[in-house]
Each structure stands twice: as structure tokens, then as C-alpha cells.
Scaffold this motif. Structure first.
Motif, PDB file in Angstrom:
ATOM      1  N   ARG A   1       0.811  -1.212   0.000  1.00 21.01           N
ATOM      2  CA  ARG A   1       0.000   0.000   0.000  1.00 21.01           C
ATOM      3  C   ARG A   1       0.849   1.268   0.000  1.00 21.01           C
ATOM      4  NH1 ARG A   1      -2.990  -2.813   4.131  1.00 21.01           N
ATOM      5  NH2 ARG A   1      -2.091  -1.448   5.726  1.00 21.01           N
TER       6      ARG A   1
ATOM      7  N   GLN B   1       1.293   6.900   0.118  1.00 21.01           N
ATOM      8  CA  GLN B   1       0.283   5.878  -0.097  1.00 21.01           C
ATOM      9  C   GLN B   1      -0.633   6.172  -1.270  1.00 21.01           C
ATOM     10  OE1 GLN B   1      -0.879   6.572   4.013  1.00 21.01           O
ATOM     11  NE2 GLN B   1      -0.618   4.404   4.465  1.00 21.01           N
ATOM     12  N   THR B   2      -0.589   7.413  -1.781  1.00 18.07           N
ATOM     13  CA  THR B   2      -1.593   7.779  -2.785  1.00 18.07           C
ATOM     14  C   THR B   2      -1.040   8.377  -4.067  1.00 18.07           C
ATOM     15  OG1 THR B   2      -1.844   9.980  -1.829  1.00 18.07           O
ATOM     16  CG2 THR B   2      -3.284   8.244  -0.959  1.00 18.07           C
TER      17      THR B   2
END
Length: 126
Positions: A31, A100-101
Motif C-alpha cells: 500500500r 500511499q496515494t
């Protein structure tokens, strides 16, 4: 929140090797995209390497390609940067980073990463 702690920096001679470690608090590398940047005095922060969160695929900056290798040990929550054939131009503070993004097009943009370690100094003498 991802906490990062680098280690392994130091003073080496040109041609030597060094391995940096980055211990992460996040247990799920799938992740989190992990990366390394570096910053020399008077210069902008430069992308060194990153490992994409889902695939584990590695990406490298042009100046280190073929000499540096990023890897991870999921059991130890640790990412490594193996640096070979070091030159004085590799002298910098090396930072571990995570996010994480971010999307793939942001990989080389330091502003896109949310989490940073404190940095570790690497000095290569000629």
C-alpha cells in the motif's frame, strides 16, 4: 502516518559501495510506495530510486541507473538502497520517503510524497 528512519550513511572513497536502510512503521508495502531522494548543498532534491507499492517495480534516476539498486524486505519493514561505484558527485544527504496515494507520474516529484525520514549523510571522497 508512516514513520521512517534511515541508517547506513558515512564517508567512503570513490569506487566504494554503501548500503542505506530505511525502516518503516508501515507494515504493508503493497500500500506504500517507497523512495529515495538526495540533496547536495545548493542543489534541489533529486530523485534517486523508488519501488512502486503494488507491483514492487523499481524506478531509478538517470544519474544512478546501473549503479544503485532499491530493494525491500517486507518481513523487516525495511527498504534498502545499495549504492555501488560511488563517485564524489553522489555526495549528498539521502532521504527515505513514502507515500500511499501518489500516482506514477508523480514518482520523481519530491513534493508528491507525504512522509520523509530525517536524512543520512553520504560523503564520497576522490
Amino acid at each position: 502516518q508512516v514513520q521512517l528512519e534511515e541508517s547506513g550513511g558515512g564517508l567512503v572513497q570513490a569506487g566504494d559501495s554503501l548500503r542505506l536502510s530505511c525502516a518503516a512503521s508501515e507494515r504493508a508495502f503493497s500500500r506504500v510506495t517507497m523512495g529515495w531522494f538526495r540533496q547536495a548543498p545548493g542543489k534541489e532534491r533529486e530523485f534517486v530510486a523508488a519501488m512502486w507499492r503494488s507491483s514492487g517495480r523499481s524506478y531509478y534516476g538517470d544519474s544512478v541507473k546501473g549503479r544503485f539498486t532499491i530493494s525491500r524486505d517486507s518481513a523487516k519493514n525495511t527498504v534498502y538502497l545499495q549504492m555501488n561505484s560511488l563517485t564524489p558527485e553522489d555526495t549528498a544527504v539521502y532521504y527515505c520517503t513514502a507515500d500511499q496515494t501518489l500516482i506514477l507520474s508523480q514518482l520523481r516529484n519530491p513534493g508528491a510524497y507525504d512522509y520523509w525520514g530525517q536524512g543520512t549523510q553520504v560523503t564520497v571522497s576522490s
